[in-house]
Structure formats: C-alpha cells, structure tokens
Design a protein around this motif. Structure first.
Motif, short mmCIF file in Angstrom:
data_model
loop_
_atom_site.label_atom_id
_atom_site.label_comp_id
_atom_site.label_asym_id
_atom_site.label_seq_id
_atom_site.Cartn_x
_atom_site.Cartn_y
_atom_site.Cartn_z
N ARG A 176 -22.73 46.24 -3.38
CA ARG A 176 -23.05 47.45 -4.13
C ARG A 176 -24.12 48.27 -3.41
NH1 ARG A 176 -19.35 45.42 -6.58
NH2 ARG A 176 -19.06 45.31 -8.84
N ASP A 177 -25.08 47.56 -2.78
CA ASP A 177 -26.14 48.24 -2.05
C ASP A 177 -25.69 48.60 -0.63
OD1 ASP A 177 -27.95 48.11 -4.16
OD2 ASP A 177 -28.62 46.11 -3.58
N GLU A 178 -25.04 47.67 0.06
CA GLU A 178 -24.65 47.91 1.45
C GLU A 178 -23.60 49.01 1.57
OE1 GLU A 178 -25.43 43.32 3.01
OE2 GLU A 178 -23.41 44.18 3.07
N ASN A 179 -22.72 49.11 0.58
CA ASN A 179 -21.64 50.10 0.64
C ASN A 179 -21.74 51.11 -0.51
OD1 ASN A 179 -20.48 48.73 2.86
ND2 ASN A 179 -19.41 47.34 1.48
N LYS A 180 -22.95 51.43 -0.86
CA LYS A 180 -23.19 52.32 -2.00
C LYS A 180 -22.52 53.67 -1.79
CE LYS A 180 -26.92 54.07 -4.96
NZ LYS A 180 -26.33 53.50 -6.18
N VAL A 181 -21.77 54.13 -2.79
CA VAL A 181 -21.10 55.42 -2.70
C VAL A 181 -22.06 56.52 -3.13
CG1 VAL A 181 -18.81 54.42 -3.07
CG2 VAL A 181 -20.17 55.19 -5.03
N ASP A 211 -21.59 59.09 -5.05
CA ASP A 211 -21.53 59.38 -6.49
C ASP A 211 -20.85 58.21 -7.19
OD1 ASP A 211 -21.33 60.32 -9.03
OD2 ASP A 211 -19.98 61.98 -8.57
N ASP A 212 -21.65 57.35 -7.81
CA ASP A 212 -21.09 56.19 -8.49
C ASP A 212 -20.96 56.43 -9.99
OD1 ASP A 212 -23.74 56.15 -9.15
OD2 ASP A 212 -24.14 54.11 -8.47
N THR A 213 -20.91 57.71 -10.39
CA THR A 213 -20.81 58.05 -11.81
C THR A 213 -19.61 57.39 -12.47
OG1 THR A 213 -21.80 60.19 -11.31
CG2 THR A 213 -20.73 59.95 -13.45
N ALA A 214 -18.46 57.44 -11.78
CA ALA A 214 -17.22 56.91 -12.36
C ALA A 214 -17.37 55.42 -12.67
CB ALA A 214 -16.05 57.15 -11.43
N ARG A 215 -17.90 54.65 -11.71
CA ARG A 215 -18.06 53.21 -11.93
C ARG A 215 -19.03 52.93 -13.07
NH1 ARG A 215 -21.84 49.68 -10.40
NH2 ARG A 215 -22.70 50.99 -8.74
N LEU A 216 -20.16 53.61 -13.05
CA LEU A 216 -21.17 53.37 -14.09
C LEU A 216 -20.65 53.78 -15.47
CD1 LEU A 216 -24.34 54.60 -12.19
CD2 LEU A 216 -23.65 52.23 -12.64
N GLU A 217 -19.86 54.82 -15.51
CA GLU A 217 -19.30 55.27 -16.78
C GLU A 217 -18.32 54.24 -17.33
OE1 GLU A 217 -16.43 58.91 -17.99
OE2 GLU A 217 -18.32 59.49 -17.05
N ILE A 218 -17.49 53.68 -16.45
CA ILE A 218 -16.55 52.63 -16.87
C ILE A 218 -17.32 51.39 -17.32
CG2 ILE A 218 -14.73 51.07 -16.10
CD1 ILE A 218 -13.84 53.94 -16.62
N GLU A 219 -18.33 50.97 -16.52
CA GLU A 219 -19.11 49.79 -16.88
C GLU A 219 -19.72 49.92 -18.26
OE1 GLU A 219 -21.94 48.15 -14.21
OE2 GLU A 219 -20.69 48.44 -12.44
N SER A 220 -20.15 51.14 -18.61
CA SER A 220 -20.80 51.34 -19.91
C SER A 220 -19.84 51.12 -21.07
CB SER A 220 -21.39 52.75 -19.98
OG SER A 220 -20.38 53.73 -20.07
N ARG A 221 -18.55 51.16 -20.80
CA ARG A 221 -17.54 50.99 -21.84
C ARG A 221 -16.96 49.57 -21.89
NH1 ARG A 221 -16.38 56.11 -23.68
NH2 ARG A 221 -16.96 57.83 -22.27
N LEU A 222 -17.48 48.69 -21.05
CA LEU A 222 -16.98 47.32 -20.96
C LEU A 222 -17.96 46.34 -21.60
CD1 LEU A 222 -15.97 47.31 -17.18
CD2 LEU A 222 -14.46 47.77 -19.12
N ASP A 276 -16.12 48.26 1.27
CA ASP A 276 -15.93 48.57 -0.14
C ASP A 276 -17.14 48.13 -0.95
OD1 ASP A 276 -14.89 49.15 -2.63
OD2 ASP A 276 -13.42 47.52 -2.62
N GLU A 277 -17.54 48.94 -1.92
CA GLU A 277 -18.65 48.52 -2.78
C GLU A 277 -18.26 47.30 -3.62
OE1 GLU A 277 -19.83 51.10 -5.97
OE2 GLU A 277 -17.85 52.01 -6.14
N PHE A 278 -16.97 47.04 -3.77
CA PHE A 278 -16.50 45.87 -4.53
C PHE A 278 -16.14 44.69 -3.62
CE2 PHE A 278 -15.28 49.63 -7.09
CZ PHE A 278 -16.08 49.39 -8.19
N ARG A 279 -16.53 44.75 -2.37
CA ARG A 279 -16.20 43.68 -1.42
C ARG A 279 -16.58 42.30 -1.94
NH1 ARG A 279 -20.19 44.08 3.07
NH2 ARG A 279 -21.44 42.93 1.52
N ASP A 280 -17.78 42.16 -2.45
CA ASP A 280 -18.27 40.83 -2.82
C ASP A 280 -17.64 40.32 -4.11
OD1 ASP A 280 -19.81 40.89 -0.55
OD2 ASP A 280 -21.62 41.57 -1.57
N ASP A 281 -17.01 41.20 -4.89
CA ASP A 281 -16.27 40.74 -6.07
C ASP A 281 -15.15 39.79 -5.63
OD1 ASP A 281 -17.57 43.32 -6.49
OD2 ASP A 281 -16.66 43.29 -8.48
#
Length: 335
Positions: free
Chosen positions: A211-216, A218-229, A264-269
C-alpha cells in the motif's frame, strides 16, 4: 489537480471501456456460443449472467468467473475476453455473473449474491436443461468446477472457496445460504483485494508493504469502498476465519491459483492469502507475483496491458492447472 470521480462517474468510464472492448474483440467466434441468462436469487431478484460454451458434444468442465470493479462498477462484459479464451482453449462452459454493486446493495449483499449464483450454477441441470439444452452441449462439474475472478472478482472467489468449510464448522456468518450441489475443485484469484491494516493478523504485518510502496495518486475509490465493508467479516476475506477449525481445510477446494502484480498496491494481498492457505493441509497453492505488472489482468477493454501475451499465458497456465488440462502453446492466443 484532477478532480475526484464519483462512483457514478467511475461507472460511466468503465462502461465506455467495456463497450470499446466489445468492439475490439468482435462478435462471438463461430466455434463458441454465448448468451445472457437471468439466474433467480432467494430474495426474488435475478442475476444477469453471461454464459459462453464450446460447440462440442462432450460433457464440459464448469468455470465461474467474476468480474472486477471494486464491488461498485463494471459488468460481466469486462471479462468476456478471458471467458471466450477459457472456452476455446479448455472446452469448458464459462459463466460470468454480475457482481452486484456497492453502495446500491449493502455489504455483504454483493458477496452473498455471488455465492447464491455459484450455488445455482453448481446444479448442472440448471444450465443443461436451460441455456445449453438447445445448444446440445452439457456441463459436468465432476470434470472440473473452478470458481475464479479478477480483482474484486478474485476476492469473491477466495471467499467462496472457504464457505463450504465454514458452513461445516458452524460459522454463523453463513447460516441460511444455499448449499452447493457440486464440489468446487479449484479457485482462481487474480490480483485480489483481501487485506486491510485494520484486520491484518500480526504474523503478516512485516510483509504488508505494497500500500505504501505502490501508493496510487488518488486512492479515493479504494478508501470509499473500504468504508462500506465490514473488513473483519469472513464475507470480506477468508483470512478472517479461525484456522483451528479442521473442517475448513477438509472442505476447501484442493487447488488454488493466485497471482499479483509487483507494482500493484494490492500485491501483498496475494502473498498473504497464499501464506494463509499454506496452513490448510491438503490444499495445493500456486502463487506468483508478476514482475513489472500493476493492477491488471486479461480483460476485454483494449488497454495494451490487458492483452499482452504474458498476462494471457499466466491466466491460461493457472486455469489449465486448476482444470488438470494442457493448452496448445502453438495455437494462436485468443484476443
């Protein structure tokens, strides 16, 4: 600075990309058939699903392949290109359901519906006596039953893979779901989103750096989705399940293919999911991180990165391993 897009604006952008992709890949090839079907759901709604099949009289394996889009956008057309590829190279029937969207449907609704569609498709007669009847093709999940997807679709596949075991172990989160009629034999999880800092077990924290190494920018979309999970729910990630329950391993699909992108910011997932799976006795895992790749898979839109030979070969290698089938490397790759 670019303005932040609303969910509706992001949906419009992706709908345009899908439409351009459909033009790029062209009409259904003559050796395949495809059609939309409406799958009934327990709540009285239906799920719009695209089905692709080979024009072959032999019983076919079944692949369910969920599209991406952060659980908030896109449609099955996003993954029509790989669906046609699987049907061509492995003579399998491929069903691409709609992954219902947040925030129109509250979490875990999209994942619960994904499971219900999987359960309906797991009963072979629903396809064989329905859309495949006039096509003179049949599906036989006993020849292989793979559930997979890309991005949020890959995450949905990972969740679905653990539900049979979680049901057997008595987890209340899954009470009332429809049981499967066929056993899932493999899970395909491409660039899945399965981890947040809030729910990450301590043993994985040292490797959660993407998340830090590949930070995008504008991560608004990811944070917005996370807030709904509910990120602590097993409907979000199998990593939230207690692995001390033996029944989870005993009832998990025996093979899992995972890949992530180095950039990818989701690489480590992907890496963490593979390490979590390694604790399940009897489950074979193939996992890789593609050097130089970002958040990308084989998709319909005509983006150069989504149609490279490398991304197609990675996808076909993974699906072939899950189906216990080889593909002809001398054959031209599908579009």
């Amino acid at each position: 600075m670019a303005s932040k897009q609303s969910i509706q604006e992001r949906r419009q952008v992706m709908a345009k990309a899908e439409a351009e992709g459909l033009e790029y890949i062209g009409p259904c090839p003559s050796h395949l058939g495809e059609a939309w079907i409406d799958i009934p759901l327990p709540d009285g709604q239906t799920n719009r699903t695209k089905v692709v099949w080979p024009k072959s009289s032999a019983p076919c394996p079944l692949v369910i392949y969920y599209h991406g889009g952060g659980l908030s956008r896109c449609s099955p057309d996003l993954v029509l290109a790989p669906a046609r590829g699987f049907a061509t190279m492995f003579s399998c029937v491929v069903a691409c359901p709609t992954l219902n969207q947040l925030p129109d449907q509250a979490f875990p609704g999209p994942l619960r519906n994904a499971w219900e569609v999987c359960a309906w498709l797991s009963d072979a007669k629903n396809l064989n006596d329905g859309v495949l009847k006039d096509a003179r093709v049949s599906v036989d999940p006993g020849r292989g039953f793979v559930v997979g997807g890309i991005s949020s679709g890959g995450a949905a596949a990972a969740v679905i893979g653990t539900i049979p075991g979680a049901i057997s172990a008595g987890f209340e989160d899954f009470v009332g779901v429809t049981p499967l009629q066929s056993i899932i034999t493999g899970i395909f999880a491409g660039i899945p989103f399965l981890v947040t800092e809030a729910m990450l077990p301590a043993q994985y924290r040292d490797i959660f750096r993407s998340r830090d190494e590949n930070k995008v920018a504008d991560d608004t979309a990811r944070l917005e989705i996370e807030s709904r999970l509910d990120v602590h729910s097993p409907w979000f990630s199998p990593i939230n399940l207690n692995l001390s329950e033996f029944k989870i391993a005993r009832n998990h699909p025996p093979k899992v293919f995972i890949y992530g992108g180095q950039l990818d910011e989701f690489r480590d997932d992907s890496t963490i999911y593979a390490k979590w799976l390694s604790q399940l006795e009897g489950v074979q895992v193939r996992a890789s991180v593609l050097e130089g790749e970002g958040h990308m898979g084989w998709l319909t839109p005509p983006w150069p990165a989504s149609h490279t030979r490398r991304i197609k070969e990675t996808t076909l290698d993974g699906m072939g391993w899950l189906l216990n089938l080889e593909w002809d490397r001398n054959q031209d790759l599908p579009i």
